[in-house]
Design a protein around this motif. Sequence first.
Motif, PDB file in Angstrom:
ATOM      1  N   THR A   1      28.113  30.091  17.059  1.00  0.00           N
ATOM      2  CA  THR A   1      26.792  30.495  16.796  1.00  0.00           C
ATOM      3  C   THR A   1      27.326  31.087  15.900  1.00  0.00           C
ATOM      4  OG1 THR A   1      25.422  30.419  17.515  1.00  0.00           O
ATOM      5  CG2 THR A   1      24.852  31.842  16.274  1.00  0.00           C
ATOM      6  N   LEU A   2      27.434  30.984  13.795  1.00  0.00           N
ATOM      7  CA  LEU A   2      27.111  31.966  12.760  1.00  0.00           C
ATOM      8  C   LEU A   2      26.324  32.990  13.044  1.00  0.00           C
ATOM      9  CD1 LEU A   2      29.874  30.950   9.965  1.00  0.00           C
ATOM     10  CD2 LEU A   2      28.048  31.849   9.645  1.00  0.00           C
ATOM     11  N   VAL A   3      27.248  34.461  12.515  1.00  0.00           N
ATOM     12  CA  VAL A   3      26.106  35.595  12.278  1.00  0.00           C
ATOM     13  C   VAL A   3      25.909  35.665  10.896  1.00  0.00           C
ATOM     14  CG1 VAL A   3      24.928  37.202  12.550  1.00  0.00           C
ATOM     15  CG2 VAL A   3      25.597  35.999  15.083  1.00  0.00           C
ATOM     16  N   PHE A   4      25.270  36.217  10.249  1.00  0.00           N
ATOM     17  CA  PHE A   4      25.311  36.536   8.548  1.00  0.00           C
ATOM     18  C   PHE A   4      25.194  37.692   9.501  1.00  0.00           C
ATOM     19  CE2 PHE A   4      24.332  32.321   7.179  1.00  0.00           C
ATOM     20  CZ  PHE A   4      25.936  31.940   6.414  1.00  0.00           C
ATOM     21  N   TYR A   5      26.166  38.742   8.284  1.00  0.00           N
ATOM     22  CA  TYR A   5      25.205  40.587   8.398  1.00  0.00           C
ATOM     23  C   TYR A   5      25.678  41.082   6.666  1.00  0.00           C
ATOM     24  CZ  TYR A   5      30.353  41.563   8.898  1.00  0.00           C
ATOM     25  OH  TYR A   5      30.871  42.399   9.115  1.00  0.00           O
ATOM     26  N   ASP A   6      25.007  41.822   6.707  1.00  0.00           N
ATOM     27  CA  ASP A   6      25.567  42.931   4.908  1.00  0.00           C
ATOM     28  C   ASP A   6      25.185  44.304   5.768  1.00  0.00           C
ATOM     29  OD1 ASP A   6      24.247  40.620   3.507  1.00  0.00           O
ATOM     30  OD2 ASP A   6      22.641  41.257   3.750  1.00  0.00           O
ATOM     31  N   ASN A   7      26.902  44.272   4.990  1.00  0.00           N
ATOM     32  CA  ASN A   7      27.624  45.053   5.540  1.00  0.00           C
ATOM     33  C   ASN A   7      28.049  45.792   6.845  1.00  0.00           C
ATOM     34  OD1 ASN A   7      27.766  46.396   2.820  1.00  0.00           O
ATOM     35  ND2 ASN A   7      25.800  47.017   2.830  1.00  0.00           N
ATOM     36  N   ARG A   8      26.829  46.292   7.975  1.00  0.00           N
ATOM     37  CA  ARG A   8      27.120  46.108   9.045  1.00  0.00           C
ATOM     38  C   ARG A   8      26.375  46.036   9.946  1.00  0.00           C
ATOM     39  NH1 ARG A   8      28.015  51.636  10.635  1.00  0.00           N
ATOM     40  NH2 ARG A   8      28.559  50.299  13.122  1.00  0.00           N
ATOM     41  N   GLY A   9      27.296  45.250  10.974  1.00  0.00           N
ATOM     42  CA  GLY A   9      26.200  44.262  11.918  1.00  0.00           C
ATOM     43  C   GLY A   9      26.720  44.537  13.665  1.00  0.00           C
ATOM     44  N   SER A  10      25.918  44.021  14.560  1.00  0.00           N
ATOM     45  CA  SER A  10      26.657  44.042  15.502  1.00  0.00           C
ATOM     46  C   SER A  10      27.036  42.968  16.775  1.00  0.00           C
ATOM     47  CB  SER A  10      25.571  45.277  17.040  1.00  0.00           C
ATOM     48  OG  SER A  10      24.147  44.312  16.710  1.00  0.00           O
ATOM     49  N   SER A  11      28.277  43.197  17.289  1.00  0.00           N
ATOM     50  CA  SER A  11      28.302  41.807  18.038  1.00  0.00           C
ATOM     51  C   SER A  11      28.769  42.147  19.241  1.00  0.00           C
ATOM     52  CB  SER A  11      29.109  41.768  17.174  1.00  0.00           C
ATOM     53  OG  SER A  11      30.938  42.100  17.421  1.00  0.00           O
ATOM     54  N   GLY A  12      29.381  41.245  20.379  1.00  0.00           N
ATOM     55  CA  GLY A  12      29.462  41.487  21.637  1.00  0.00           C
ATOM     56  C   GLY A  12      30.658  42.192  22.238  1.00  0.00           C
ATOM     57  N   CYS A  13      31.613  42.323  20.587  1.00  0.00           N
ATOM     58  CA  CYS A  13      32.675  42.918  20.963  1.00  0.00           C
ATOM     59  C   CYS A  13      32.518  44.355  20.417  1.00  0.00           C
ATOM     60  CB  CYS A  13      33.479  41.553  19.716  1.00  0.00           C
ATOM     61  SG  CYS A  13      33.943  40.745  20.495  1.00  0.00           S
ATOM     62  N   GLY A  14      31.885  44.954  20.089  1.00  0.00           N
ATOM     63  CA  GLY A  14      31.336  45.601  19.348  1.00  0.00           C
ATOM     64  C   GLY A  14      30.930  45.849  17.764  1.00  0.00           C
TER      65      GLY A  14
ATOM     66  N   TYR B   1      31.447  35.373  13.224  1.00  0.00           N
ATOM     67  CA  TYR B   1      30.545  37.298  11.857  1.00  0.00           C
ATOM     68  C   TYR B   1      30.795  36.809  10.955  1.00  0.00           C
ATOM     69  CZ  TYR B   1      28.668  38.674  16.141  1.00  0.00           C
ATOM     70  OH  TYR B   1      27.748  38.573  17.786  1.00  0.00           O
ATOM     71  N   LEU B   2      30.114  37.207   9.922  1.00  0.00           N
ATOM     72  CA  LEU B   2      30.358  37.169   8.120  1.00  0.00           C
ATOM     73  C   LEU B   2      29.298  37.533   7.601  1.00  0.00           C
ATOM     74  CD1 LEU B   2      31.977  35.128   6.225  1.00  0.00           C
ATOM     75  CD2 LEU B   2      30.521  33.979   6.249  1.00  0.00           C
ATOM     76  N   ASP B   3      30.048  38.713   6.773  1.00  0.00           N
ATOM     77  CA  ASP B   3      29.824  39.077   5.844  1.00  0.00           C
ATOM     78  C   ASP B   3      30.504  38.423   4.149  1.00  0.00           C
ATOM     79  OD1 ASP B   3      28.957  40.542   3.686  1.00  0.00           O
ATOM     80  OD2 ASP B   3      29.098  42.657   3.813  1.00  0.00           O
ATOM     81  N   THR B   4      29.392  37.509   3.494  1.00  0.00           N
ATOM     82  CA  THR B   4      29.732  36.749   2.023  1.00  0.00           C
ATOM     83  C   THR B   4      30.444  37.642   1.486  1.00  0.00           C
ATOM     84  OG1 THR B   4      27.676  36.481   1.680  1.00  0.00           O
ATOM     85  CG2 THR B   4      28.472  34.782   3.391  1.00  0.00           C
TER      86      THR B   4
END
Length: 308
Positions: A131-144, A162-165
Motif C-alpha cells: 500500500t502506498l500512503v500519501f502524506y503532507d509534511n508529517r504522518g505516521s507509519s508502522g516504523c515510527g 510512505y511518500l510526500d510528493t
Amino acid sequence: MRLGGRRTSSNIERQTGGGRGGFRIPGGLRGGRRGGGMPIPIPASGRGQLGCGSIALILIVFLVMSYLNGGLGNLGLTDGSGGPVGGGEVTRGEQAIQDETDRFVAQVLGSTEDRWSEIFAERGERYVPATLVFYDNRGSSGCGAADSAMGPFYCPADRKIYLDTSFFNQLRTELGAGGDFAQAYVVAHEVGHHIQTITGISADVRRQQQRASREEGNALQVRMELQADCYAGVWANRERDAMEPGDLEEGMRAAAAIGDDALQRAAQGYVVPESFTHGTSEQRQRWLRRGIESGDPAACDTFSARRL
C-alpha cells in the motif's frame, strides 16, 4: 512515460492531520526499523525551503548530521515508546488522490502490481502488493513517524510505502532530476523494497546486520538499495511500451543525483565511503540500467556480485 488511461491502484491511502512527535536520531542501520528508501536531497548552504529563521538552521544541521551518522533513509520519529506517532484522518482509494501527480503515482503503483504479479506467476507464486500512503509534511507509519525530511521510504512492519510528493519538487529544482520517469523510478524503487520483504531477503539482511559492525551493516544496506534500484529497472523493462524518448536519461539523472557520494559531496564537500548506505551515483545507475536491460529479477543479485 505514457500511463494515461491506465488503471490507478486501489492500494492508496492519504493521511491528513499528522500528530505530535519529536526528533529522534536512530542508533544506526542495525536498528532495522525501515526497509529502505530514497535519501532526501540536502540543500547547499543558503538554499532550500525548510522553514524560517532559526528553525530552518536547526533543521538543516539536524538533517546533515543525521545523514552523516547513518543515512537519511533511516531516520525515525517516534513518540518515545517506539510506536507510531500521531493519527489524523485516512482516506483510501480514489478519495486519496488529490492532483495529477497523485494520480500518476497511483498509476505507476498499479503498473508495478500488474508486472510483478506476472513475474511471480511465472514461478508459480502470488504477488501480494504494498500500500502506498500519501502524506503532507508529517504522518505516521508502522516504523515510527513519517516526515518529509526523510524522503520516501518503505516500512516492512506494515508493508507500506510512505511518500510526500514534495520530494519530486526537490529532485527537479535542487538536483535537476525532474521528469515523470524519475518519479516512477522513485515509486518502483520503494516497491523493490517490498519485493525484498515478501521474498525474505530483507529479514535475512537484517539478521546479518544485527551481527555486523556498523561499516559492515552499511555495506549490506548498500546492496539492499542497489537491488531495489535493479528491481525498479526490471519493472521498467516490462513497461517498455509506455517508455518515451528521454525516459531512460531521466532515470539515470535521478539515480546519479541521489548517490551517496553526490549527496555527501554537496553536504560537506568530501565523501566518506564507509558511511555509504545507498551506493554511489555510478553504482545506482549501473544497477538500474541492469534491471532495465535484463528484465530479470535474477540479474539483480547484488549480494553475490563481486563488483557493485
